[in-house]
Write a protein that holds these residues in place. Sequence first.
Motif, PDB file in Angstrom:
ATOM      1  N   ILE A  51       0.843  -1.208   0.000  1.00 47.46           N
ATOM      2  CA  ILE A  51       0.000   0.000   0.000  1.00 47.46           C
ATOM      3  C   ILE A  51       0.876   1.255   0.000  1.00 47.46           C
ATOM      4  O   ILE A  51       0.620   2.214  -0.743  1.00 47.46           O
ATOM      5  CB  ILE A  51      -0.935  -0.003   1.216  1.00 47.46           C
ATOM      6  CG1 ILE A  51      -1.957  -1.144   1.085  1.00 47.46           C
ATOM      7  CG2 ILE A  51      -1.658   1.331   1.354  1.00 47.46           C
ATOM      8  CD1 ILE A  51      -2.794  -1.370   2.330  1.00 47.46           C
ATOM      9  N   ARG A  52       1.926   1.232   0.827  1.00 44.88           N
ATOM     10  CA  ARG A  52       2.811   2.398   0.907  1.00 44.88           C
ATOM     11  C   ARG A  52       3.484   2.676  -0.437  1.00 44.88           C
ATOM     12  O   ARG A  52       3.553   3.823  -0.886  1.00 44.88           O
ATOM     13  CB  ARG A  52       3.869   2.162   1.983  1.00 44.88           C
ATOM     14  CG  ARG A  52       4.744   3.378   2.275  1.00 44.88           C
ATOM     15  CD  ARG A  52       5.610   3.135   3.489  1.00 44.88           C
ATOM     16  NE  ARG A  52       6.711   2.237   3.207  1.00 44.88           N
ATOM     17  CZ  ARG A  52       7.916   2.643   2.781  1.00 44.88           C
ATOM     18  NH1 ARG A  52       8.137   3.936   2.586  1.00 44.88           N
ATOM     19  NH2 ARG A  52       8.865   1.782   2.559  1.00 44.88           N
ATOM     20  N   LEU A  53       3.958   1.647  -1.097  1.00 41.34           N
ATOM     21  CA  LEU A  53       4.631   1.828  -2.384  1.00 41.34           C
ATOM     22  C   LEU A  53       3.649   2.192  -3.484  1.00 41.34           C
ATOM     23  O   LEU A  53       3.980   2.943  -4.402  1.00 41.34           O
ATOM     24  CB  LEU A  53       5.395   0.555  -2.750  1.00 41.34           C
ATOM     25  CG  LEU A  53       6.556   0.179  -1.830  1.00 41.34           C
ATOM     26  CD1 LEU A  53       7.236  -1.090  -2.306  1.00 41.34           C
ATOM     27  CD2 LEU A  53       7.566   1.317  -1.737  1.00 41.34           C
ATOM     28  N   ARG A  54       2.436   1.680  -3.393  1.00 39.80           N
ATOM     29  CA  ARG A  54       1.410   2.006  -4.385  1.00 39.80           C
ATOM     30  C   ARG A  54       1.067   3.488  -4.331  1.00 39.80           C
ATOM     31  O   ARG A  54       0.836   4.134  -5.355  1.00 39.80           O
ATOM     32  CB  ARG A  54       0.169   1.162  -4.129  1.00 39.80           C
ATOM     33  CG  ARG A  54      -0.897   1.243  -5.227  1.00 39.80           C
ATOM     34  CD  ARG A  54      -2.107   0.426  -4.818  1.00 39.80           C
ATOM     35  NE  ARG A  54      -1.720  -0.928  -4.398  1.00 39.80           N
ATOM     36  CZ  ARG A  54      -2.314  -1.611  -3.428  1.00 39.80           C
ATOM     37  NH1 ARG A  54      -3.334  -1.081  -2.761  1.00 39.80           N
ATOM     38  NH2 ARG A  54      -1.907  -2.830  -3.120  1.00 39.80           N
ATOM     39  N   GLU A  55       1.036   4.038  -3.144  1.00 45.52           N
ATOM     40  CA  GLU A  55       0.632   5.441  -2.961  1.00 45.52           C
ATOM     41  C   GLU A  55       1.801   6.410  -3.108  1.00 45.52           C
ATOM     42  O   GLU A  55       1.584   7.627  -3.168  1.00 45.52           O
ATOM     43  CB  GLU A  55      -0.015   5.611  -1.586  1.00 45.52           C
ATOM     44  CG  GLU A  55      -1.329   4.822  -1.443  1.00 45.52           C
ATOM     45  CD  GLU A  55      -1.914   4.920  -0.052  1.00 45.52           C
ATOM     46  OE1 GLU A  55      -1.195   5.408   0.859  1.00 45.52           O
ATOM     47  OE2 GLU A  55      -3.072   4.513   0.132  1.00 45.52           O
ATOM     48  N   LEU A  56       3.013   5.897  -3.171  1.00 50.16           N
ATOM     49  CA  LEU A  56       4.189   6.763  -3.296  1.00 50.16           C
ATOM     50  C   LEU A  56       4.207   7.433  -4.668  1.00 50.16           C
ATOM     51  O   LEU A  56       4.085   6.766  -5.697  1.00 50.16           O
ATOM     52  CB  LEU A  56       5.466   5.924  -3.119  1.00 50.16           C
ATOM     53  CG  LEU A  56       6.793   6.674  -3.182  1.00 50.16           C
ATOM     54  CD1 LEU A  56       6.965   7.548  -1.938  1.00 50.16           C
ATOM     55  CD2 LEU A  56       7.951   5.697  -3.301  1.00 50.16           C
ATOM     56  N   PRO A  57       4.341   8.754  -4.743  1.00 51.31           N
ATOM     57  CA  PRO A  57       4.417   9.444  -6.043  1.00 51.31           C
ATOM     58  C   PRO A  57       5.601   8.929  -6.858  1.00 51.31           C
ATOM     59  O   PRO A  57       6.675   8.649  -6.311  1.00 51.31           O
ATOM     60  CB  PRO A  57       4.603  10.916  -5.663  1.00 51.31           C
ATOM     61  CG  PRO A  57       4.041  11.018  -4.284  1.00 51.31           C
ATOM     62  CD  PRO A  57       4.341   9.721  -3.613  1.00 51.31           C
ATOM     63  N   THR A  58       5.401   8.824  -8.151  1.00 49.18           N
ATOM     64  CA  THR A  58       6.445   8.281  -9.028  1.00 49.18           C
ATOM     65  C   THR A  58       7.742   9.068  -8.917  1.00 49.18           C
ATOM     66  O   THR A  58       8.837   8.494  -8.837  1.00 49.18           O
ATOM     67  CB  THR A  58       5.951   8.291 -10.487  1.00 49.18           C
ATOM     68  OG1 THR A  58       4.791   7.453 -10.591  1.00 49.18           O
ATOM     69  CG2 THR A  58       7.019   7.791 -11.439  1.00 49.18           C
ATOM     70  N   ARG A  59       7.630  10.389  -8.874  1.00 47.95           N
ATOM     71  CA  ARG A  59       8.837  11.219  -8.842  1.00 47.95           C
ATOM     72  C   ARG A  59       9.564  11.129  -7.503  1.00 47.95           C
ATOM     73  O   ARG A  59      10.713  11.571  -7.394  1.00 47.95           O
ATOM     74  CB  ARG A  59       8.484  12.681  -9.146  1.00 47.95           C
ATOM     75  CG  ARG A  59       8.085  12.897 -10.598  1.00 47.95           C
ATOM     76  CD  ARG A  59       7.850  14.361 -10.919  1.00 47.95           C
ATOM     77  NE  ARG A  59       7.573  14.554 -12.329  1.00 47.95           N
ATOM     78  CZ  ARG A  59       8.506  14.673 -13.269  1.00 47.95           C
ATOM     79  NH1 ARG A  59       9.788  14.641 -12.932  1.00 47.95           N
ATOM     80  NH2 ARG A  59       8.157  14.844 -14.531  1.00 47.95           N
ATOM     81  N   ALA A  60       8.908  10.545  -6.511  1.00 47.45           N
ATOM     82  CA  ALA A  60       9.546  10.421  -5.201  1.00 47.45           C
ATOM     83  C   ALA A  60      10.255   9.080  -5.027  1.00 47.45           C
ATOM     84  O   ALA A  60      10.847   8.824  -3.972  1.00 47.45           O
ATOM     85  CB  ALA A  60       8.499  10.596  -4.092  1.00 47.45           C
TER      86      ALA A  60
END
Length: 413
Positions: free
Chosen positions: A53-62
């Motif tokens: 869930i954490r990685l799914r919600e992480l912005p791509t540029r981050a």
Amino acid sequence: MTIFRQIQHRLPEPTTRRLVMITGARQTGKTTLARRLYAQLRRLSLDEAEERIRLRELPTRAWATTIGEAVLDEAQKEPAIFEKIKFAYDQGTINFSVLLGSSQIVMLQRIRETLAGRVFMYELWPLMLSELVGGEHPSPLTLLARLCEEEGDADALLSDQPPVLLGEEAYRRAFWFDYGLRWGGMPGLLELTDSDRRDWLASYANTYLERDLADVARLDELVPFRRFMRLAALRSGQTLSYADLARDADISPGTARNYLNYLQLSYQVFLLLPYVDSPGKRLVKSPKLYWIDPGLWRYQTGYWGDASGALLESYVVGECFKWLRTTGTQAECWFYRTHSGLEVDLLLSTASGIWGIEVKSSPEVRLSQATALRRLAAEFGARWRGGLVAYPGERLERLDTNLWAMPITRLFS
């Protein structure tokens, strides 16, 4: 017990600009290997729902600043990360990452969709004899390696080898050969007692059904698949017939094909293709089915006795198959069978020519047991490099011109 894995010779250093995928059956040591080789990288397990869930919600540029260069275990479980890794890699904000996964089909789908041309793929198989014998220290160049990589015929390559090995060297090879025939090569078994090993194999089979199979198939009922697995194990070393498997498993031929495909994709079985490049000969064109790991084969079949001829053949062919896939050697393995009855268990096709290998379970070898190899030598002519009768004895011995009795322990370790 620390084991040196032969694949370590091929895996790149983290200073290389590369995305690496290591795949293979569950519990073959992918995570342990990555921890050992890439200890400086952050490790994330996508087995954990919260992490996904954490990685799914992480912005791509981050991705580069938050995750960076990392080892991502069970990467196939979160599709969103592949686009984010691609973006960071293409932007040059990360240069190296490692993806681990036990589901070949799902991993390959993700890569084809997003990371095609960027990922180098490596397969980790159950432990080979050379790895078990070598322990922390890699074994010297195996005879199999010499046959595949060096030029020359059997007499030229084998005449300088001692007829028998003595002392600790002979003991270690014999011990681990016997171990491999009984328990196979799953690393998790090494530190257990025999009774615990049987429990581990049973647990592995159930975990495979509940988790790995769920990644590649959606089965309404597992009972037919369990029955099919056992029947497939009992046919290890035999020519594949989907119709016979389907009939005995009480399923349709189409379902049998799907089930076998699932077993291949999850690294439980492999198909050995027939050699067909022989003009003028009517050759069998159906592949042979082999179960990869002897320990898992024993659990599926329920057979715990002395190694049969079929198990010994499966072991030899499996060791050859795993070694070629692990080392990336430019050689191919086949079997040879004509409709008239000429059959050789294993052919190795190398840049310098053809090797033939017959597997025999007798403790000694006589020239009369190499009749098929002698006939095949005449058929291949100048392309023939030599024939080996692989057997569970101790003596490396020349039987005839370019025809040798080869202890299995000497061939693979």
